[in-house]
Design an enzyme around this catalytic site. Sequence first.
Site, mmCIF file in Angstrom:
data_model
loop_
_atom_site.group_PDB
_atom_site.id
_atom_site.type_symbol
_atom_site.label_atom_id
_atom_site.label_comp_id
_atom_site.label_asym_id
_atom_site.label_seq_id
_atom_site.Cartn_x
_atom_site.Cartn_y
_atom_site.Cartn_z
ATOM 1 N N ARG A 240 45.505 -18.835 79.327
ATOM 2 C CA ARG A 240 45.304 -17.525 78.742
ATOM 3 C C ARG A 240 43.850 -17.181 78.321
ATOM 4 O O ARG A 240 42.935 -18.145 77.988
ATOM 5 C CB ARG A 240 46.209 -17.491 77.590
ATOM 6 C CG ARG A 240 47.764 -17.288 77.707
ATOM 7 C CD ARG A 240 48.407 -16.132 78.635
ATOM 8 N NE ARG A 240 49.596 -15.989 78.688
ATOM 9 C CZ ARG A 240 50.460 -16.697 79.690
ATOM 10 N NH1 ARG A 240 49.538 -16.947 80.701
ATOM 11 N NH2 ARG A 240 51.584 -16.452 79.999
ATOM 12 N N GLU A 269 42.928 -8.617 79.296
ATOM 13 C CA GLU A 269 43.459 -8.119 80.529
ATOM 14 C C GLU A 269 44.379 -7.105 80.519
ATOM 15 O O GLU A 269 45.231 -7.012 79.458
ATOM 16 C CB GLU A 269 43.889 -9.329 81.453
ATOM 17 C CG GLU A 269 45.263 -10.253 81.028
ATOM 18 C CD GLU A 269 45.383 -11.558 81.638
ATOM 19 O OE1 GLU A 269 44.549 -12.257 81.784
ATOM 20 O OE2 GLU A 269 46.562 -11.300 82.098
ATOM 21 N N HIS A 287 45.216 -12.830 87.415
ATOM 22 C CA HIS A 287 46.276 -13.703 86.729
ATOM 23 C C HIS A 287 47.250 -13.765 88.062
ATOM 24 O O HIS A 287 48.411 -13.124 87.609
ATOM 25 C CB HIS A 287 46.752 -12.794 85.763
ATOM 26 C CG HIS A 287 47.707 -13.674 84.596
ATOM 27 N ND1 HIS A 287 47.818 -13.227 83.285
ATOM 28 C CD2 HIS A 287 48.511 -14.577 85.225
ATOM 29 C CE1 HIS A 287 48.367 -14.305 82.764
ATOM 30 N NE2 HIS A 287 48.970 -15.104 83.648
HETATM 31 C C1 GLV Z 1 51.857 -17.074 83.587
HETATM 32 O O1 GLV Z 1 51.060 -16.826 83.330
HETATM 33 C C2 GLV Z 1 53.101 -17.612 83.011
HETATM 34 O O2 GLV Z 1 52.859 -17.977 81.963
HETATM 35 O O3 GLV Z 1 53.890 -17.744 84.027
#
Ligand code: GLV
Length: 327
Positions: A240, A269, A287
Amino acid sequence: MNKPRILVARCVFPETIAHLSQHFEVESNQDDQDWNGAELIERLRDKDGAFTTGSVRIDAAVLAACPRLKICANMAVGYNNFDLDAMTARGVLGTNTPDVLTDTTADFGFALLMATARRICESEHYLRAGKWTKWRYDMFAGTDVHGSTLGILGMGRIGQGIARRGALGFGMKVVYHNRSRLNAATEADCKAHYVAKEELFRTADHLVLVLPYSAASHHVVGSAEIALMKPTATLVNIARGGIVDENALVQALRDGRIAAAGLDVFEGEPKVNPGLLTLSNVVLTPHIASSSVPTRKAMARLAADNLIEFFSKGRGLTPLNPQVIKA
Ligand code: GLV
């Protein structure tokens, strides 16, 4: 009997909506509108369950305004968009999508590491810009991956997957740090050595961040930690954005304090720190670490099946706060 009412808060595969519609009265957001908190509440107020993704915040205010809500099924393994304590206090079950994305995400972490170390994106941009007029001995010379030291911060399932890829595929020495040390059998399986956090920063040639985000992991990587790293090191974040102090990272990359970074996640983001966008020694992706078609379908299916399991059997398949389920 009336079917339970479900809100699907973001656009998903049509097959997911079709699957859910066999069991629930479904309101969906297939236009993928960006709802603010009030707009989310307006739609969630009369619902029994929610299908969410990481960008849908379920906090105390949302819960207070939606007293019918009994379950939020997140299509993500991370769940920092949930205030899980507030959900537990209100008896609302949270579920996530572990396991189904482990290998796809580990593949991507490794791809980002390689792209960063070997300057793949930077050199591709150079070529596309028509700047490649002749070969040079030192053109886009990067750092080696094979035989180097792979550092992993956060050694859950995905971290272990990256460790195996590094150790078995690329002959890397693997060092890791985690809140709790793995048992000896798992360490041996991953060929990973536990080290203190400072030593991890000091010794890694390529450091990958895979730890969950919480108040405790906010800015775990800041200027002090980056200062410990080798000037030739690379940093990869697939966890993250908030785990890294991005301003400190921009400064370090600008000053050549470390060689390069590969980032799939960002503090604000989908907005990206403008400082990052000016740098050539970063690889930036939106992401997408879990984004292969089969895996995203498996994640959507598991989130949907959590809702179905809950309303048919009173439990979740992958519950985060199982204590809210009455025995
Ligand atoms: C993506 O970032 C997830 O947590 O699945």
